[in-house]
Each structure stands twice: as structure tokens, then as C-alpha cells.
Scaffold this motif. Structure first.
Motif: not given
Length: 108
Positions: A8, A10, A105-108, A94
Motif C-alpha cells: 500500500n 505503491g 500517499a497510500y495506495t490500495e 502493508r
């Protein structure tokens, strides 16, 4: 060569030639922020990580981790980054939801 993938963030991938390194050390040496309120001593759970894949490539749980697991502060798929040593292979993790930094900035 051990590899760490933070899904999470990237799918940030950290490859290392070093074995027997704590996960949090690998993350910090890569220049990535990872929460740790107790100074990486295993006295809190702020460095908690969710292990998605590769748990078998980590060291056995420490006394601190077992204590928090018995207190239900660590789920079965969670480990402390300051206590877990990446011994070999690949580890996919994660950032735990409760330990996310507001400036990343976290990603899913």
C-alpha cells in the motif's frame, strides 16, 4: 537476495544483499518513513505491519510480539517491524491502517 514489497505504498520494493536484518531497518535505510514510537524496542505496536505473503521468511516471534498477540493487540497476520527479521526470500506487507502517516500517499 531478500526482497520486501510494501503493497500500500505503491508496491515499493526494497531488495537487499543483507540477511538477518530487521524489517524496519530495511525500510528506514531505503528512506521510507515507518512509524515507531518506542525507538524500535518492541515496547509498543506502532510499527505493526500486516503480512500479506512470505511470513515463513521471517524470524520466529519475539517475546514482545507474543505478549501483544496474547493481549489481542496483534492479529494472526500482523508482526512488529522492529522485531521481525527478514531471513530470506520475499515478504509482502502493508502498513497497518492505524499506523499510517498523514504525510504519505497510500495506495490500495
Amino acid at each position: 537476495m531478500p526482497r520486501l514489497v510494501i503493497q500500500n505504498l505503491g508496491n515499493l520494493t526494497i531488495a537487499t544483499e543483507h540477511v538477518d536484518r530487521k524489517v524496519i531497518e530495511l525500510i528506514h535505510e531505503n528512506g521510507t518513513d515507518w512509524m515507531h514510537a518506542c525507538g524500535k524496542k518492541g515496547r509498543c505496536t506502532t510499527c505493526k505491519m500486516s503480512v500479506v505473503k512470505g511470513q515463513e521468511n521471517l524470524s520466529t516471534e519475539t517475546e514482545s510480539e507474543l505478549l501483544y498477540r496474547n493481549q489481542n493487540r496483534l492479529k494472526p497476520n500482523e508482526r512488529l517491524a522492529c522485531q521481525s527479521i527478514l531471513l530470506k526470500g520475499e515478504l509482502h506487507i502493508r502498513v497497518a491502517e492505524t499506523n499510517k502517516f498523514p504525510h504519505l500517499a497510500y495506495t490500495e
